[in-house]
Design a protein around this motif. Structure first.
Motif, PDB file in Angstrom:
ATOM      1  N   THR A 327       0.739  -1.207   0.083  1.00 21.75           N
ATOM      2  CA  THR A 327       0.354  -0.200   0.219  1.00 21.75           C
ATOM      3  C   THR A 327       0.978   1.323   0.135  1.00 21.75           C
ATOM      4  O   THR A 327       0.281   2.871  -0.075  1.00 21.75           O
ATOM      5  N   SER A 328       1.787   0.802   0.323  1.00 20.24           N
ATOM      6  CA  SER A 328       3.344   2.249   0.240  1.00 20.24           C
ATOM      7  C   SER A 328       3.011   2.924  -1.010  1.00 20.24           C
ATOM      8  O   SER A 328       3.463   3.930  -1.209  1.00 20.24           O
ATOM      9  N   ASN A 329       2.906   1.844  -2.062  1.00 23.58           N
ATOM     10  CA  ASN A 329       2.647   2.862  -3.603  1.00 23.58           C
ATOM     11  C   ASN A 329       1.294   2.738  -3.869  1.00 23.58           C
ATOM     12  O   ASN A 329       0.724   1.583  -4.345  1.00 23.58           O
ATOM     13  N   LYS A 330       0.390   3.437  -4.251  1.00 25.26           N
ATOM     14  CA  LYS A 330      -0.573   3.644  -4.605  1.00 25.26           C
ATOM     15  C   LYS A 330      -0.758   2.753  -6.353  1.00 25.26           C
ATOM     16  O   LYS A 330      -1.910   2.120  -6.083  1.00 25.26           O
ATOM     17  N   ALA A 331      -0.193   2.690  -7.209  1.00 24.36           N
ATOM     18  CA  ALA A 331      -0.713   2.313  -8.599  1.00 24.36           C
ATOM     19  C   ALA A 331       0.361   0.672  -7.880  1.00 24.36           C
ATOM     20  O   ALA A 331      -0.463  -0.022  -8.762  1.00 24.36           O
ATOM     21  N   MET A 332       1.302   0.463  -7.247  1.00 22.59           N
ATOM     22  CA  MET A 332       1.389  -1.252  -7.206  1.00 22.59           C
ATOM     23  C   MET A 332      -0.004  -1.731  -5.631  1.00 22.59           C
ATOM     24  O   MET A 332      -0.320  -2.951  -6.666  1.00 22.59           O
ATOM     25  N   ASN A 365      13.929   1.518 -14.397  1.00 23.02           N
ATOM     26  CA  ASN A 365      13.730   2.511 -14.204  1.00 23.02           C
ATOM     27  C   ASN A 365      12.426   2.796 -14.738  1.00 23.02           C
ATOM     28  O   ASN A 365      11.797   4.314 -14.710  1.00 23.02           O
ATOM     29  N   GLN A 366      11.785   1.921 -14.103  1.00 22.54           N
ATOM     30  CA  GLN A 366       9.612   2.247 -14.174  1.00 22.54           C
ATOM     31  C   GLN A 366       9.441   2.272 -13.506  1.00 22.54           C
ATOM     32  O   GLN A 366       9.921   1.221 -12.005  1.00 22.54           O
ATOM     33  N   SER A 367       7.795   2.186 -13.086  1.00 22.40           N
ATOM     34  CA  SER A 367       6.939   2.115 -11.811  1.00 22.40           C
ATOM     35  C   SER A 367       6.258   0.800 -12.779  1.00 22.40           C
ATOM     36  O   SER A 367       5.758   1.285 -13.470  1.00 22.40           O
TER      37      SER A 367
END
Ligand code: ADP
Ligand code: MG
Ligand code: ZN
Length: 482
Positions: A327-332, A365-367
């Motif tokens: 959850t620390s990363n919304k997209a993840m 280097n992508q998200s």
């Protein structure tokens, strides 16, 4: 020695966050970041004589939304005020802000530090306009012979969120800020691009002797724009104040600045008081009555927030640590949910996302926002493992291949001949060869060295480029070694 042996720190933070509107707060100029200097401007945001502001309704919508996400009360009656001061980045010589009747008050966010949790109070949150930016001809103000001003950012809507002085350690401050930013990001009220300065922190900090009930004199360090800067700055400032107090001197209440290069805080000016600003109600804007229907309409648009999402993921079987990372990363987190729709095994999905997939994204280097592996492709690949069509080991290769080519897993497995070997006859042949080539290990195993089996399994996997079904290999090996 550290300050903590004698003192306790007290910290409260004022967070400025740019609201995610398309246009500025009182005019139609774009809020887009960057752009040629002084091109996102008009007579209103330049404060030319005779112009009148018109409030952007979306600013109010987003401020209400932020307030609700932060457990605040939303005012029924709220107004704007002028905060008067002179600085070249402020063309009107006042900032349109809110003083005694802010739109949000009395909220809180959960602060969690190593499993211990407490509430960090939010005193208030108010709407205001951003100022412009000074542009120095040299690298810094001291090294330049002239300065210009770029008004593109002037009038971009901000929400200033003022915390209670509730934080008692640097870790608590960081936990508060991370949770706050995460909530604002999830709620969609700001894009929270810290590197573009869309979130900035003013940190207020004081020390008091351990056990004391009263607060000490604080300093305010302005305009920090990353968690790292906040941490470093607080680590410095607490020690600086401790040294002052240890000498029997008093901390001066003042505004300081953080010098990133030297790693020190420097005095800017003695602290201004509210009366210095000559606040008065903004005569060019009518006050706002916010009826409860409006608030409820906004509440209905709130998405699942980080705390709720963490709880839900724990309910699916993830550990607190895993739920925290995802959850620390919304997209993840969104990606996780999408994979789960097709492959509802939380642990397995979390492992692949946090492990192999994150590693590929980091290296490239992508998200997760632009992840080349689509959620359905990861789900399909996991289904293929379950069906025994590929081994977990081969799956790693398949994932890399999806990542670089964008092809579906089934196509990759077929094209590259990665299908798992489950044909017993074929495996027996390979295994016989491996045994014939490794007489020492065979003897070791028969002599009681169980470990030798692992080596032999490894040799079979190597001979099949990892394609042999591991259970079958184990079974056949054991039979042959009896
Ligand atoms: P100002 O408007 O002058 O900045 P506020 O009273 O609004 O002052 O407080 C600003 C921030 O300072 C708040 O976040 C508050 O929690 C924090 N604060 C107030 N007193 C102290 C203190 N003694 N030590 C640390 N932080 C404090
Ligand atoms: Mg302040
Ligand atoms: Zn404008």
């Amino acid at each position: 020695m550290s300050y903590q042996d004698k003192y306790e720190m007290v910290c409260g933070v004022e967070t400025h966050v740019e609201l995610a509107t398309k246009t500025k707060i009182f005019c139609g100029c774009t809020t887009e970041f960057g752009g040629e200097q002084n091109t996102h401007v008009c007579p209103v945001c330049l404060g030319l004589p005779g112009v009148l502001p018109v409030l952007n309704r979306e600013v109010v919508n987003l401020a209400i939304k932020a307030g609700l996400a932060l457990n605040c009360e939303i005012a029924e009656f709220t107004k704007f005020d002028r905060k008067n001061y002179y600085y070249p980045d402020l063309p009107k010589n006042y900032q349109t802000s809110q003083y005694d009747l802010p739109i949000c008050k009395k909220g809180w966010v959960e602060i969690e530090v190593i499993g211990k949790s407490k509430k960090g109070g939010i005193t208030r949150a108010h709407m205001e306009e951003d100022a412009g930016k000074l542009v120095h001809s040299g690298d810094s103000i001291t090294a330049s012979d002239s300065s210009g001003v770029d008004y593109n950012r002037t009038g971009v809507p901000l929400l200033e969120i003022v915390s209670e002085p509730d934080m008692r350690s640097v870790d608590e401050v960081i936990a508060y800020l991370q949770e706050l930013v995460q909530i604002l990001d999830y709620a969609g009220v700001s894009d929270c691009r810290m590197e573009q300065g869309s979130v900035r922190f003013d940190v207020n900090v004081s020390l008091r002797p351990l056990g004391s009930k009263d607060f000490g004199t604080r300093t305010e360090i302005k305009n920090l724009n990353s968690f790292t800067a906040v941490r470093r700055c607080l680590e410095y400032e607490t020690e600086r104040q401790a040294a002052v107090l240890d000498k029997g001197e008093k901390v001066i209440q003042e505004t300081r600045t953080w010098d990133e290069n030297q790693g020190v805080t420097l005095s800017l000016r003695t602290k201004e008081e509210a009366h210095d600003y000559r606040y008065f109600p903004e005569p060019d804007l009518v006050p706002l009555k916010i009826d409860r229907d409006w608030v409820e309409r906004i509440r209905a648009t709130l998405p699942e927030l980080p705390a709720a999402k963490r709880e839900r993921l724990k309910g699916l079987g993830l550990s607190a640590y895993e739920a925290g990372i995802i959850t620390s990363n919304k997209a993840m987190a969104g990606y996780f949910d999408q994979v789960m729709q097709k492959y509802p095994e939380a642990k397995v999905v979390a492992n692949w996302i946090m492990g192999d997939l994150s590693a590929l994204l980091n290296a490239g280097n992508q998200s997760f926002e632009d992840c080349p592996v689509k959620p359905y492709q990861l789900a399909d690949m996991l289904l293929m493992i379950d069906k025994g069509e590929i081994s977990g080991k081969i799956a790693k290769t398949v994932l890399e291949e999806i990542y670089s080519s964008g092809k579906d897993p089934a196509a990759i497995v077929k094209e590259k001949g990665l299908v798992q070997i489950k044909d017993e006859g074929a495996l027996e042949k390979i295994i016989s060869e491996v045994l014939a080539n490794n007489p020492k290990s065979v003897a070791d195993y028969r002599g009681g060295k169980e470990k030798a089996l692992g080596f032999l399994v490894g040799q079979v996997m190597k001979a099949t480029q990892g394609k042999a079904n591991p259970e079958l290999v184990n079974k056949i090996l054991k039979e042959k070694l009896k």
